[in-house]
Design an enzyme around this catalytic site. Structure first.
Site, PDB file in Angstrom:
ATOM      1  N   HIS A  96     -25.786  -1.367 -18.698  1.00  0.00           N
ATOM      2  CA  HIS A  96     -24.811  -0.276 -18.801  1.00  0.00           C
ATOM      3  C   HIS A  96     -23.808  -0.471 -19.775  1.00  0.00           C
ATOM      4  O   HIS A  96     -23.193  -1.607 -19.777  1.00  0.00           O
ATOM      5  CB  HIS A  96     -24.469   0.441 -17.447  1.00  0.00           C
ATOM      6  CG  HIS A  96     -25.310   0.710 -16.411  1.00  0.00           C
ATOM      7  ND1 HIS A  96     -26.343   1.466 -16.675  1.00  0.00           N
ATOM      8  CD2 HIS A  96     -25.642   0.204 -15.182  1.00  0.00           C
ATOM      9  CE1 HIS A  96     -27.361   1.620 -15.503  1.00  0.00           C
ATOM     10  NE2 HIS A  96     -26.529   0.692 -14.561  1.00  0.00           N
ATOM     11  N   GLU A 114     -20.907  -0.271 -11.514  1.00  0.00           N
ATOM     12  CA  GLU A 114     -21.572   0.207 -10.337  1.00  0.00           C
ATOM     13  C   GLU A 114     -21.622  -1.081  -9.385  1.00  0.00           C
ATOM     14  O   GLU A 114     -21.452  -2.115  -9.682  1.00  0.00           O
ATOM     15  CB  GLU A 114     -22.880   0.417 -10.239  1.00  0.00           C
ATOM     16  CG  GLU A 114     -23.859  -0.505 -10.837  1.00  0.00           C
ATOM     17  CD  GLU A 114     -25.308   0.103 -11.277  1.00  0.00           C
ATOM     18  OE1 GLU A 114     -25.270   1.510 -11.796  1.00  0.00           O
ATOM     19  OE2 GLU A 114     -26.470  -0.474 -11.318  1.00  0.00           O
ATOM     20  N   HIS A 171     -29.568  -5.979 -15.309  1.00  0.00           N
ATOM     21  CA  HIS A 171     -29.814  -5.987 -13.683  1.00  0.00           C
ATOM     22  C   HIS A 171     -30.990  -5.090 -13.715  1.00  0.00           C
ATOM     23  O   HIS A 171     -31.349  -4.362 -14.423  1.00  0.00           O
ATOM     24  CB  HIS A 171     -28.735  -5.335 -13.033  1.00  0.00           C
ATOM     25  CG  HIS A 171     -28.412  -3.839 -13.595  1.00  0.00           C
ATOM     26  ND1 HIS A 171     -27.648  -3.703 -14.641  1.00  0.00           N
ATOM     27  CD2 HIS A 171     -28.463  -2.566 -12.776  1.00  0.00           C
ATOM     28  CE1 HIS A 171     -27.700  -2.249 -14.674  1.00  0.00           C
ATOM     29  NE2 HIS A 171     -27.951  -1.855 -13.857  1.00  0.00           N
ATOM     30  N   ARG A 191     -32.393   0.952 -21.121  1.00  0.00           N
ATOM     31  CA  ARG A 191     -33.615   0.427 -20.700  1.00  0.00           C
ATOM     32  C   ARG A 191     -34.028  -0.490 -21.492  1.00  0.00           C
ATOM     33  O   ARG A 191     -34.282  -0.371 -22.917  1.00  0.00           O
ATOM     34  CB  ARG A 191     -34.615   1.569 -20.480  1.00  0.00           C
ATOM     35  CG  ARG A 191     -35.722   1.031 -19.456  1.00  0.00           C
ATOM     36  CD  ARG A 191     -36.776   2.112 -19.217  1.00  0.00           C
ATOM     37  NE  ARG A 191     -36.332   3.321 -18.675  1.00  0.00           N
ATOM     38  CZ  ARG A 191     -36.395   4.582 -18.879  1.00  0.00           C
ATOM     39  NH1 ARG A 191     -36.944   5.022 -19.877  1.00  0.00           N
ATOM     40  NH2 ARG A 191     -35.923   5.620 -18.109  1.00  0.00           N
TER      41      ARG A 191
END
Length: 310
Positions: A96, A114, A171, A191
């Site tokens: 991200h 996150e 991740h 992605r």
């Protein structure tokens, strides 16, 4: 001030399953349901208030028109998003962006910091977190050459583990894992690799250039250490504080009364049952404690995870 109970929004995914129904009794749309957006004002999956004086109102409209509920927290968008993710199969390996990159390249979106609380997982389960490249040059070469086994760093997990995932950290949640995710209110995911899977007969889109631009190298392991303290009626585990949120777990046994901080508090019931201010509670319910709510009284045997904006 009345608690704001929310109707979750569900997202289907090729890696999703049925655990959201089995674990929490949700009415899911299919046997490949991957995500429950439990507390969300994001336009890609917005929750509405269920019951009370604001019944049927969207969370974003409350944020715009009833700022006092949120203690006047600054900003024109509700800042956090709470999800439960059911990974029946492996998610793509992804990364991200931070606020600066997303703001510039993704129409002013928030970046995506996150954190994950492992609600349940298969025996010998693991996650992808980080990579083995020694610097940015090696990282780019490994990514472009598709040397995924050499590049990707995995870590074994167990129920109750917690991970903070900073922007730029490679991740992936792997199959057999159920997590509660607290994040910035962002839906930006790059992605990197998707195991050459097909969706509707075609490979899913990859974001190689964006990923290379935002991956941090070398990988630095997060040193967050949860801290446990005993409070009257509950064991509190402080999971993390970062610039965007603070997250705590409370294991409640009996009566637990607490006055939460000046801004609002997101609450997810992850196990057990009981009451909050006399209202019945069960696992899978999510609500917001508005600012200036005074003392909240929890009664019963349950575990909740709470998040506050920082």
């Amino acid at each position: 001030m009345e608690l704001l109970f929310l109707e979750p929004v569900f997202k289907e995914a090729i890696w999703g399953g049925t655990r959201l129904k089995e674990a929490f009794g949700y009415d899911i749309p299919s046997d490949t349901t991957g995500e429950c957006w439990a507390i969300s004002a994001h336009e890609n999956g917005e929750c509405r208030v269920a019951g009370g004086p604001y019944d049927g109102r969207s969370l974003s409209s409350l944020w715009k028109e009833n700022k006092s509920l949120f203690g006047g927290y600054p900003g024109d968008k509700f800042p956090l998003l709470v999800k439960i993710i059911d990974a029946k199969e492996d998610l793509s390996i992804q990364v991200h962006p931070d606020d600066a990159y997303a703001g510039l390249h993704e129409n002013g979106s928030f970046g995506k910091t996150e954190c994950w609380y492992i609600l349940d997982c298969a025996p010998a389960a693991e996650i992808v977190i980080g990579h083995h490249a020694k610097d940015r040059e090696e990282m780019e070469a490994m990514v472009r050459d598709g040397r995924w086994k050499e590049f990707v760093r995995t870590q074994s997990i167990k129920k109750g583990d917690f991970f903070q995932i900073e922007p730029g950290c490679v991740h992936a949640i792997k199959g057999g894992t159920l997590i509660l995710e607290t994040q910035q209110s962002s839906d930006i995911t790059y992605r990197l690799y998707d195991y050459d899977r097909l969706s509707d007969g075609k490979p899913r889109q990859l974001h190689t250039e964006q990923s290379i631009a935002v991956i941090k190298a070398p990988f630095e392991e997060d040193k967050t250490t949860p801290e446990r303290t005993e409070e009257e009626g509950a064991v509190r585990t402080h999971l993390v504080t970062c610039q965007f949120y603070s997250v705590d777990k409370y294991e409640i046994e009996g009566l637990f009364a607490k006055k939460f901080q000046k801004y609002f508090t997101n609450v997810s019931v992850i196990s057990g049952s009981g009451l909050v201010n006399g209202i019945p509670l069960k696992a899978g319910q999510h609500f917001i404690i508005p600012a200036d709510s005074g003392e909240c009284r929890f009664e019963g045997t349950m575990t909740i995870i709470c998040s506050n904006p920082e």
